[in-house]
Scaffold this motif. Structure first.
Motif, mmCIF file in Angstrom:
data_model
loop_
_atom_site.group_PDB
_atom_site.id
_atom_site.type_symbol
_atom_site.label_atom_id
_atom_site.label_comp_id
_atom_site.label_asym_id
_atom_site.label_seq_id
_atom_site.Cartn_x
_atom_site.Cartn_y
_atom_site.Cartn_z
ATOM 1 N N THR A 80 0.864 -1.215 -0.028
ATOM 2 C CA THR A 80 -0.205 0.187 -0.149
ATOM 3 C C THR A 80 0.917 1.486 0.062
ATOM 4 O O THR A 80 1.864 1.149 0.857
ATOM 5 N N THR A 81 0.869 2.159 -0.633
ATOM 6 C CA THR A 81 1.476 3.400 -0.787
ATOM 7 C C THR A 81 0.730 4.502 -1.879
ATOM 8 O O THR A 81 -0.233 4.066 -2.152
ATOM 9 N N GLY A 82 1.625 5.642 -2.195
ATOM 10 C CA GLY A 82 0.744 6.575 -2.222
ATOM 11 C C GLY A 82 1.905 6.797 -2.889
ATOM 12 O O GLY A 82 1.062 8.358 -3.865
ATOM 13 N N VAL A 83 2.403 6.244 -4.071
ATOM 14 C CA VAL A 83 3.829 6.401 -5.177
ATOM 15 C C VAL A 83 2.230 6.161 -6.208
ATOM 16 O O VAL A 83 1.413 5.436 -6.606
ATOM 17 N N PRO A 84 2.607 7.464 -6.939
ATOM 18 C CA PRO A 84 1.787 7.828 -8.225
ATOM 19 C C PRO A 84 1.979 5.806 -8.901
ATOM 20 O O PRO A 84 2.420 5.312 -9.179
ATOM 21 N N LEU A 85 0.873 5.583 -9.951
ATOM 22 C CA LEU A 85 0.096 4.971 -10.488
ATOM 23 C C LEU A 85 1.679 3.863 -11.616
ATOM 24 O O LEU A 85 2.234 3.348 -11.423
#
Length: 323
Positions: A162-167
């Protein structure tokens, strides 16, 4: 870092004067402030640099954290004072990734418990668990988490993240990117690899532990403040989750009255994940290079807005404090 090592030689070759002031053990505010009182630049470890400490260092123009996390530095205060703050992204990713797998193996096979029991005169024979077929949940997808992925997969683990890194930056098709609730529900091991921010502070608390499997184990090599330690101690003590292996805690060294002490299933280590010989050498040399570049107004990894102009006036001979 030591006098005469590669970082020290690099800085001296660049015309700087170096002063080594190791700050080990419990952090003393006044001692830290005194260490920076006459420094133009500093290579620092984990010691906290508060607004007050920075204000008491009138010559300080550049701070380089010889690692990734910089939550111990008051970056807004540094910016207001015109101090460049830099970190070294990914500098110890391999070291932390290997250490993470070590904690996974130790937890799965009860290695610490076994060794401690044998030393105490018993001979435990409880079975452990194999990593093959287990699900590893990664909180974060930075350099360290990415380095963990192939190591975990080599043991036959399924990897969630789970991450906020862009797709567009989630380039590994073998990793299953999911939201946090799904990761907590499915993971046999939850490993923390995200920065400590206002959003992540206390992220893993009672609600998170209630969502995890009773057989799940928490691994934290990131920052202690991401975990609600009271909630964790309660969750392990009551069997809500199986255990935890922590390399970091909210107060380091671990406080004598910490709620994590004396809880069967919780093992606390002394913040060693990034401390391989190779990572230390690389961090020292890269940190020295970043410090020199910052003093010249050309930082490569700045995290603050208080960047030193190229034409800023400063003494011809600088004093770079190494930690």
């Amino acid at each position: 870092m030591h006098p005469g090592d590669e970082a020290d030689r690099y800085l001296r070759m660049r015309g700087h004067t170096t002063v080594h002031t190791p700050l080990a053990g419990v952090h003393d505010h006044n001692r830290i402030a005194a260490a920076y009182a006459d420094a133009d630049a500093a290579l620092v470890g984990h010691e906290p640099l508060s607004a007050d400490v920075l204000a008491r260092a009138p010559r300080l123009r550049a701070v380089v954290r010889t690692g990734v996390g910089y939550d111990a530095i008051d970056v807004p205060a540094a910016s207001r004072l015109g101090i460049t703050v830099s970190n070294l992204p990914g500098i110890n990713a391999n070291a932390v990734a290997e250490y993470t797998l070590g904690l996974l193996l130790a937890a799965a096979r009860h290695l610490v418990h076994s060794a401690t029991a044998v030393a105490a005169g018993t001979w435990p024979r409880e079975p452990g668990r194999e990593l093959r077929g287990a699900t590893l949940g990664l909180l974060g997808y930075g350099a360290t988490a990415r380095a963990v992925v192939p190591l975990a997969q080599a043991f036959g683990m399924r990897v969630l993240c789970t991450t906020g890194v862009p797709l567009e930056e989630r380039t590994d098709g073998t990793v299953h990117f999911v939201e946090l609730p799904q990761l907590l529900a499915e993971a046999d091991y939850v490993s923390v690899h995200t920065a400590l921010t206002d959003r992540s502070r206390g992220l893993l608390g009672a609600a998170a532990f209630a969502a995890m499997k009773p057989t799940a184990v928490l691994i934290n090599t990131a920052r202690g403040g991401i975990v609600d330690e009271g909630a964790l101690a309660h969750a392990v003590r009551t069997g809500r989750i199986a255990g935890a292996a922590l390399d970091v805690v909210s107060q380091e060294p671990l406080a004598p009255d910490s709620q994590l002490r004396g809880v069967d299933g919780i093992v606390v280590h002394s913040h060693l994940a990034g401390q391989s010989e190779q990572a230390r050498t690389a961090a020292g040399l890269e940190g020295a290079a970043e410090l020199d570049a910052s003093l010249a107004g050309r930082p490569r990894h700045a995290v603050s807005a208080g960047l030193l102009p190229v034409n800023a006036q400063r003494p011809d001979t600088t004093t770079a404090k190494e930690r």
